[in-house]
Enzyme design. Sequence first.
Site, short mmCIF file in Angstrom:
data_model
loop_
_atom_site.label_atom_id
_atom_site.label_comp_id
_atom_site.label_asym_id
_atom_site.label_seq_id
_atom_site.Cartn_x
_atom_site.Cartn_y
_atom_site.Cartn_z
N PRO A 2 31.10 -7.06 -11.42
CA PRO A 2 31.51 -5.66 -11.32
C PRO A 2 30.59 -4.85 -10.41
O PRO A 2 29.37 -4.98 -10.49
CB PRO A 2 31.45 -5.15 -12.75
CG PRO A 2 30.67 -6.14 -13.52
CD PRO A 2 30.76 -7.44 -12.78
N GLU A 3 31.17 -4.08 -9.52
CA GLU A 3 30.41 -3.15 -8.70
C GLU A 3 30.66 -1.73 -9.22
O GLU A 3 31.30 -1.54 -10.25
CB GLU A 3 30.80 -3.30 -7.22
CG GLU A 3 30.44 -4.68 -6.66
CD GLU A 3 30.61 -4.75 -5.14
OE1 GLU A 3 30.58 -3.70 -4.48
OE2 GLU A 3 30.78 -5.86 -4.64
#
Length: 287
Positions: A2-3
């Site tokens: 996840p960014e």
Amino acid sequence: MPELPEVETVRRGLEPVLEGARLSRVRQNRPDLRFPFPDRFVERLDGATVLRLDRRAKYLLFPLSTGETWVTHLGMTGRFTLEGREVGAFEDEAPSGGKHEHVSLSAMKDGAVTRLGFADARRFGFMGLIPTDQVEAHPWFAGLGPEPLGNGFSAAHLAQAFKGRKQNVKVSLLDQRIVAGLGNIYVCEALYRAGVSPLIAAGRVSRPRLEVLTTQIREVLKDAIAAGGSTLRDFANAEGGQGYFQHSFDVYGREGEPCRNPACAGEVRRVVQGGRSTFWCPSCQAR
Ligand code: ZN
């Protein structure tokens, strides 16, 4: 992994249930994730009220009525669930819940009780409890650059940070001290949208190009958050959730495919920089 947009999507998905909720029946099913849980983690959460849900870089921060802030990093596969349903799903691997659920609790708000779970199959995620007035000085946060969607991020900031810098602009943008929360995918996409070569030294990107780059970093993040946000409306309708911005990538993961720019006859190339794959179009990103 996840960014920023994926973490922001999770924050927005949890906010309606957790903001103002009182936590109870806290359970912790193992002593550690990537790092050990804080001492007396369960006791320190139990009975606390969540004041609000914040995000800094890829961290979720939930300030509590106890004066502490509950911090979560999702790592690679960390997932929150509400009533067993994943919040802001963004990868289709690693099911949530079941034997990988490490923390669970009840959140009571407006007379309704919702069961919250945290699962992390690969356990690269971690949680902490930090005195709220000491969060900014904590080692996890002290060195972070400005938020890319915040007021502190601008072409002037990048010009200052990049001044005289010989490292290429791609790897420089992944440096969390320069800008916080950007990861490989969105740096590739923003450089493409801005027409900036990932190979150029950061210190050699012109000021007008930095203006465009700053704008495109914000735009690609906003577009990605909007894509996740659409998922959350489905989630509210008990559909389950899956972000769909991956279908909008211009370059990421598209090596050998035609450039999406209709005026360009080139194709997307891949180059390894700082140990990570950069996807780009050498025709469109010539400067
Ligand atoms: Zn192109």
